[in-house]
Design a protein around this motif. Structure first.
Motif, PDB file in Angstrom:
ATOM      1  N   GLN A  16       0.903  -1.231  -0.117  1.00  0.00           N
ATOM      2  CA  GLN A  16       0.130   0.098   0.065  1.00  0.00           C
ATOM      3  C   GLN A  16       0.759   1.261   0.007  1.00  0.00           C
ATOM      4  O   GLN A  16       0.524   2.254  -0.771  1.00  0.00           O
ATOM      5  CB  GLN A  16      -0.906   0.072   1.461  1.00  0.00           C
ATOM      6  N   SER A  17       1.947   1.175   0.819  1.00  0.00           N
ATOM      7  CA  SER A  17       2.775   2.474   0.851  1.00  0.00           C
ATOM      8  C   SER A  17       3.604   2.621  -0.477  1.00  0.00           C
ATOM      9  O   SER A  17       3.691   3.740  -1.065  1.00  0.00           O
ATOM     10  CB  SER A  17       3.826   2.388   1.969  1.00  0.00           C
ATOM     11  N   HIS A  18       3.867   1.383  -0.926  1.00  0.00           N
ATOM     12  CA  HIS A  18       4.731   1.544  -2.312  1.00  0.00           C
ATOM     13  C   HIS A  18       3.865   2.168  -3.409  1.00  0.00           C
ATOM     14  O   HIS A  18       4.216   2.868  -4.051  1.00  0.00           O
ATOM     15  CB  HIS A  18       5.123   0.241  -2.520  1.00  0.00           C
ATOM     16  N   GLN A  19       2.431   1.419  -3.620  1.00  0.00           N
ATOM     17  CA  GLN A  19       1.384   2.244  -4.573  1.00  0.00           C
ATOM     18  C   GLN A  19       1.187   3.654  -4.305  1.00  0.00           C
ATOM     19  O   GLN A  19       1.012   4.337  -5.272  1.00  0.00           O
ATOM     20  CB  GLN A  19       0.164   1.339  -4.341  1.00  0.00           C
ATOM     21  N   ALA A  24       1.655   9.190  -5.767  1.00  0.00           N
ATOM     22  CA  ALA A  24       2.038  10.533  -5.657  1.00  0.00           C
ATOM     23  C   ALA A  24       3.136  10.999  -6.518  1.00  0.00           C
ATOM     24  O   ALA A  24       3.042  12.178  -6.933  1.00  0.00           O
ATOM     25  CB  ALA A  24       2.598  10.707  -4.305  1.00  0.00           C
ATOM     26  N   THR A  25       4.137  10.086  -6.941  1.00  0.00           N
ATOM     27  CA  THR A  25       5.147  10.852  -7.855  1.00  0.00           C
ATOM     28  C   THR A  25       4.638  11.135  -9.356  1.00  0.00           C
ATOM     29  O   THR A  25       4.778  12.014  -9.852  1.00  0.00           O
ATOM     30  CB  THR A  25       6.031   9.454  -8.037  1.00  0.00           C
ATOM     31  N   TYR A  54      13.549   6.485   0.141  1.00  0.00           N
ATOM     32  CA  TYR A  54      15.171   6.077   0.180  1.00  0.00           C
ATOM     33  C   TYR A  54      15.550   4.758   0.288  1.00  0.00           C
ATOM     34  O   TYR A  54      16.585   4.259  -0.262  1.00  0.00           O
ATOM     35  CB  TYR A  54      15.993   7.192   0.995  1.00  0.00           C
ATOM     36  N   ARG A  55      14.676   4.075   1.045  1.00  0.00           N
ATOM     37  CA  ARG A  55      15.080   2.629   1.493  1.00  0.00           C
ATOM     38  C   ARG A  55      14.681   1.920  -0.138  1.00  0.00           C
ATOM     39  O   ARG A  55      15.521   0.707  -0.261  1.00  0.00           O
ATOM     40  CB  ARG A  55      14.242   2.023   2.629  1.00  0.00           C
ATOM     41  N   ARG A  56      13.863   2.276  -0.758  1.00  0.00           N
ATOM     42  CA  ARG A  56      13.724   1.686  -2.080  1.00  0.00           C
ATOM     43  C   ARG A  56      14.303   2.127  -3.184  1.00  0.00           C
ATOM     44  O   ARG A  56      14.548   1.416  -4.175  1.00  0.00           O
ATOM     45  CB  ARG A  56      12.101   1.655  -2.212  1.00  0.00           C
TER      46      ARG A  56
END
Length: 112
Positions: A16-19, A24-25, A54-56
């Motif tokens: 969910q955070s990734h999506q 947002a990008t 930044y972790r991804r």
């Protein structure tokens, strides 16, 4: 050699955070363009911390590339006759898709 049963420390990554980061990008890319958008603005809009991004991703360019790749199947590649015209059309199309996920009829998107 990787061990499929090996567990990594910390919480598992949230899909969910990734999506939310990708969405947002795409939205910010359409609204303010690549140069003006920041990781901080993306994180705020996505509701995640900058460290999560930044972790991804090692850079804004890498994140933008992944965001565009995430909708690649929905995007028709434009041919306006110039690289910058193609990029503008691609960004506008990505914005339309991200703001209206259903797109237009039959998945076709018009370029101006």
């Amino acid at each position: 050699m990787t061990n499929p049963g090996k567990k990594f420390p910390g919480r598992p990554r949230s899909a969910q955070s990734h999506q939310a980061m990708l969405q947002a990008t795409l939205e910010l890319l359409a609204e303010v363009g690549f140069e003006a958008m920041s990781i901080e603005a993306i994180a705020t809009r996505a509701g995640v911390g900058k460290t999560t991004i930044y972790r991804r991703y090692s850079s804004k360019a890498e994140l933008v590339a992944d965001a565009i790749e995430s909708i690649r199947e929905e995007v028709l590649l434009p041919d306006t006759g110039s690289l910058w015209g193609d990029m503008d059309a691609l960004i506008q199309n990505a914005a339309q898709i991200s703001l209206n996920p259903l797109g237009t009829a039959n998945g076709c998107h018009d370029y101006q």
